[in-house]
Design a protein around this motif. Structure first.
Motif, short mmCIF file in Angstrom:
data_model
loop_
_atom_site.label_atom_id
_atom_site.label_comp_id
_atom_site.label_asym_id
_atom_site.label_seq_id
_atom_site.Cartn_x
_atom_site.Cartn_y
_atom_site.Cartn_z
N ALA A 109 -5.91 -15.33 47.16
CA ALA A 109 -5.04 -16.50 47.02
C ALA A 109 -5.40 -17.58 48.03
O ALA A 109 -5.31 -18.78 47.73
CB ALA A 109 -3.58 -16.08 47.16
N TYR B 82 -8.01 -18.65 36.86
CA TYR B 82 -6.80 -18.66 37.66
C TYR B 82 -6.07 -19.99 37.44
O TYR B 82 -6.63 -21.05 37.69
CB TYR B 82 -7.12 -18.50 39.14
N LEU C 295 -3.16 -22.43 38.52
CA LEU C 295 -2.33 -22.71 39.68
C LEU C 295 -1.39 -23.87 39.35
O LEU C 295 -1.83 -24.90 38.82
CB LEU C 295 -3.18 -23.10 40.88
N MET D 248 2.68 -23.29 45.81
CA MET D 248 1.61 -22.93 44.86
C MET D 248 2.05 -21.69 44.10
O MET D 248 2.31 -20.63 44.70
CB MET D 248 0.30 -22.64 45.59
N LEU E 244 0.97 -18.83 41.54
CA LEU E 244 -0.17 -18.11 40.98
C LEU E 244 0.38 -16.92 40.23
O LEU E 244 0.96 -16.01 40.84
CB LEU E 244 -1.13 -17.67 42.09
#
Length: 674
Positions: free
Chosen positions: A462, A517, A519, A530, A532
C-alpha cells in the motif's frame, strides 16, 4: 611510447581505454557509426571519425574504414577493445601490413586460437586435458549427428569461431540435434562470419574458471590468477568474481601454469584469457582461449592492483611486463555484474528505448576503488537494437567475498535506471540467493534456483501505491502538505483540491503485471484518505521536484501515521517507485486507451515482433499447417536469435515479411487461424 591511439570499438570498453590512454598522455581517436554519433565514447576521445551506418557490418566490422580513419588522424596504434574485430586475424594482419601497432596478439596467435577446433588440437598435443568431443573439419550435418550420438547426450554445440554464448546450444537428445545445429550455424555465421561448429560432451554441474595471462615481446609470461564465471544464462556470464571460491593454491598454480603453456604454444603477446571447465572435484579441461581483454577484467584489476589496459599499451609499445610472477598478489575479493536493458520476466528479451534516468550512488566511481562503475552510456542515451544492450558494469571490492557481495547488493539498490526494462532487481535477487551466498556455484545455478530467482509477483504494498498516487497528484498540480504543515491563510492559495461544499476525490488505477489496483483518493476537511479495496488509509504527503529532475518527484508520505520516502519517476503512463532499494514498475491505467485496445480483440491470431530486429529465417509460408510451439520464423536483435513460436495449432493465413527485412517493435509478422 606511441602518441596517438585509435580505439576501434564502442561502449564502455572504448571509454575505459580512452581514460587509461589519457592518463598515460596519449592522444585518442574514436570511431563511430551513425547510431553512435552522440555516444559517450565519442565524447571521451580527443577526435572522432564516422565510419558508416548503424549495422556493425557497415561500421565497426569494416576493416578498410577503420584503417582509413587511422591514416586520416595520424594514429600510430589501434586498440580493438572486445567484440567486433578484436579477435579477427585479418584485422590484426591488416594493421601490421599498414605499419600500425595492433594492441593485441600477433595475427598468427589469433589464427591458432581463433578456431576452437584447431585450438583444442593444439592443446591436445601439448598434453592439456580436453573434454571428450569432436573438433574436426567435417561439418556435414549427418556426420555431426553421428558424432553427437557416439559422444552421448547431452552434448554442447559451439561455434568454432565464437564466444559470448553466440552459436551455442545444449542438445538433450538425438532427434533435437539437427534443428539446434541449424540455429547455431545461423547465429555463428551472423555473429562471426563462420558457421563451423564443434561438439562436446556436456558436463553436468560444471564450473567455468578462466585464467588471465599476459605475455610480452621478450618471451616473458605471467598469470594474474583466476576468475570464476560459473553463474551464467544462455551460456553468457552474469556474475564474475575473483578469486574463485574454494580455489586451493595448488590448483591455482596448476591452472595458471597450464594457461601459460597454452600462451607459449602460440608465442602469445598481450592480454589473453584461457578458459577452463572444471568438475566439482577440481579436475579441469581446456575450453578455449580468448585472444583479447575480457569484459570481466575489472575484477582482476581490483584484486591485483594493476591496470590491465595500461599493461596492454606498454606491452604493445615493446616494453617488458610491469611485474614478474612472484611479485603478483591477491588482495581481497571482487565481484562484477552487468546491468542490461532487458526484461528478465520476459525471457530476458532486450529492452529498447531512452535512458530517462541513470543515477549511481554517490560513493560509486568511474575508477578503481571499493565500488567501480564502467559504462558507455549516460542519462539520455538511447539503447538501440544494433548493439549489445549493456548499460553498465558494476564492480565491488571487499576484504573478503561476503563484504564484496553485500557491497554490490547495496550499490545496485542505490542505482536508479528508468526508461527501459533492466535486470537490476534480478541481479539483486541473484546476489542475495542462498546458493550464491554460500558459493554453491555451477553453470546451472540460475535454472536450478529458478523458483527463488523468478518469484511470483508479490502484491504491491500500500505504501508503494500511495507514493505513486501522491506523485501523480503532484504532477497534476495538486499539493500535499504533510502532517505538521499549517493551513494556508488564503483559501485561493490552497492547492489540495479544495471544493465549496464538497470534498475533492479522484480515482486512480495502477497496474503491476496482471494486477490492477483501484485507489480512491479523497481530500476532506484538510485531510487526505486513500481507499484500497475495503481498507481506508489516512494519508498525508509532500512531493517536490527540481528542474534538474523534472520527471522525478521526491515524495514523503505518512500512511496511517508511518513515514515512507521514495523517488517516483513518471514517464508518460509509466511510473517507477524506488522504495528501500526495490524498484516497483507501475502503469497508470488509461481507460480511453484500454477501450481502443478492446476494439481490436476480435482480430485474433496476430503474431507481433517483441522488439525491433531483422528476420533471419522463415520456416513457414501462407497456407502452412502448424502445431503449437512450432518455430514460425526467427528474428535477430542485439546479436541474439529469438524464435517466434505458433501460439496454438492452426493455419498460417499470411506472412508479412521476408528474410532480411528489418521490423519495428510491435509489427505484425504473420497471421493465423486457429
Amino acid at each position: 611510447m606511441f602518441q596517438t591511439l585509435l580505439i576501434a570499438n564502442r561502449g564502455e570498453i572504448a571509454c575505459r581505454v580512452a581514460a587509461t590512454a589519457r592518463r598515460l598522455g596519449l592522444r585518442t581517436v574514436a570511431v563511430y557509426s551513425d547510431a553512435d554519433a552522440d555516444a559517450q565514447h565519442v565524447r571521451a576521445c580527443d577526435q572522432a571519425v564516422r565510419i558508416g551506418g548503424p549495422e556493425p557490418r557497415d561500421s565497426y566490422l569494416k576493416i578498410d574504414a577503420i584503417l582509413a580513419a587511422a591514416r586520416a588522424t595520424g594514429a600510430h596504434a589501434i586498440h580493438p577493445g572486445y567484440g567486433f574485430l578484436s579477435e579477427n586475424e585479418q584485422f590484426a594482419r591488416a594493421c601490421e601490413d599498414a605499419g600500425l601497432i595492433f594492441v593485441g596478439p600477433p595475427a598468427q596467435a589469433i589464427a591458432a586460437m581463433g578456431s576452437k577446433s584447431a585450438a583444442k588440437s593444439l592443446m591436445e598435443s601439448a598434453g592439456v586435458p580436453l573434454v571428450p568431443g569432436y573438433h574436426g573439419d567435417n561439418q556435414d550435418p549427418n556426420f555431426l549427428l553421428q558424432q553427437a550420438d557416439s559422444i552421448g547426450y547431452p552434448v554442447l554445440i559451439k561455434a568454432s569461431a565464437g564466444g559470448g554464448g553466440k552459436g551455442m546450444r545444449i542438445v538433450e537428445s538425438s532427434d533435437a540435434f539437427l534443428e539446434a545445429l541449424r540455429s547455431c550455424q545461423r547465429e555463428a555465421a551472423g555473429s562471426f562470419g563462420d558457421d563451423r561448429v564443434l561438439i562436446e560432451r556436456y558436463i553436468t554441474k560444471p564450473r567455468h574458471i578462466e585464467i588471465q595471462v599476459f605475455g610480452d615481446q621478450h618471451g616473458q609470461y605471467v598469470y594474474l590468477f583466476e576468475r570464476d564465471c560459473s553463474v551464467q544464462r544462455r551460456h553468457q556470464k552474469v556474475i564474475e568474481e575473483a578469486p574463485a571460491p574454494g580455489m586451493t593454491p595448488e590448483r591455482r598454480q596448476a591452472m595458471g601454469e597450464a594457461a601459460i603453456a597454452a600462451a607459449r604454444a602460440v608465442n602469445y603477446v598481450g592480454a589473453g584469457t584461457v578458459e577452463f571447465i572444471a568438475e566439482q572435484d577440481g579436475r579441469f579441461y581446456f575450453m578455449e582461449m580468448n585472444t583479447r581483454l575480457q569484459v570481466e577484467h575489472p575484477v582482476t584489476e581490483l584484486i591485483t592492483g594493476h591496470d590491465l589496459v595500461e599493461w596492454q599499451l606498454r606491452v604493445a609499445d615493446g616494453q617488458p611486463l610491469p611485474a614478474r610472477q612472484e611479485q603478483l598478489r591477491i588482495d581481497g575479493h571482487a565481484i562484477e555484474v552487468r546491468i542490461y536493458a532487458e526484461n528478465p520476466d520476459n525471457d530476458f528479451l532486450p529492452s529498447i528505448g531512452t535512458l530517462r534516468t541513470l543515477r549511481y550512488p554517490d560513493h560509486a566511481a568511474f575508477a578503481p576503488g571499493p565500488v567501480r562503475i564502467d559504462s558507455g552510456v549516460r542519462q539520455g542515451s538511447v539503447i538501440s537494437p544494433f548493439y549489445d544492450p549493456m548499460i553498465a558494469k558494476v564492480i565491488t571490492h571487499g576484504t573478503d567475498r561476503e563484504q564484496a557481495r553485500r557491497r554490490l547488493i547495496r550499490t545496485l539498490a542505490d542505482t536508479q535506471v528508468a526508461g527501459v526494462h533492466t535486470n537490476k532487481t534480478f541481479l539483486q535477487r541473484l546476489l542475495g540467493d542462498a546458493a550464491f551466498a554460500q558459493a554453491d556455484l555451477d553453470t546451472g545455478l540460475i535454472p536450478r534456483r529458478h523458483a527463488a530467482l523468478f518469484p511470483a509477483h508479490d502484491a504491491v504494498p500500500a505504501a508503494v501505491l500511495a507514493l505513486a498516487a501522491s506523485a501523480v497528484l503532484a504532477r497534476q498540480g495538486i499539493g500535499g502538505r504533510g502532517p505538521t504543515a499549517g493551513q494556508p491563510a488564503d483559501p485561493w492559495a490552497d492547492q489540495t483540491g479544495w471544493r465549496i461544499g464538497n470534498q475533492y476525490h479522484q480515482t486512480l488505477s495502477l497496474v503491476a503485471g496482471e494486477q490492477q489496483y483501484n485507489l480512491r483518493l479523497e481530500h476532506l476537511e484538510h485531510n487526505w484518505r486513500m481507499q484500497l479495496a475495503d481498507t481506508v488509509h489516512t494519508l498525508d504527503w509532500h512531493a517536490i521536484n527540481t528542474p534538474q529532475r523534472p520527471d522525478t518527484h521526491t515524495v514523503r508520505i505518512w500512511l496511517d501515521g508511518v513515514e515512507h520516502r521514495a523517488d517516483v519517476l513518471q514517464d508518460g503512463h509509466q511510473l517507477q517507485v524506488r522504495l528501500d532499494g526495490v524498484d516497483w514498475a507501475l502503469d497508470l491505467f488509461d481507460p480511453l486507451l484500454a477501450a481502443g485496445q478492446s476494439q481490436d480483440e476480435g482480430h485474433g491470431g496476430r503474431l507481433t515482433a517483441p522488439m525491433p530486429g531483422k528476420i533471419i529465417a522463415l520456416n513457414v509460408s501462407t497456407g502452412a499447417s502448424v502445431k503449437r510451439g512450432d518455430v514460425l520464423l526467427v528474428m535477430e536483435a542485439m546479436k541474439m536469435e529469438h524464435a517466434i513460436l505458433a501460439p496454438a495449432d492452426g493455419t498460417v493465413t499470411e506472412v508479412f515479411f521476408v528474410v532480411g527485412d528489418q521490423v519495428p517493435e510491435g509489427a505484425e509478422l504473420a497471421a493465423m487461424e486457429h
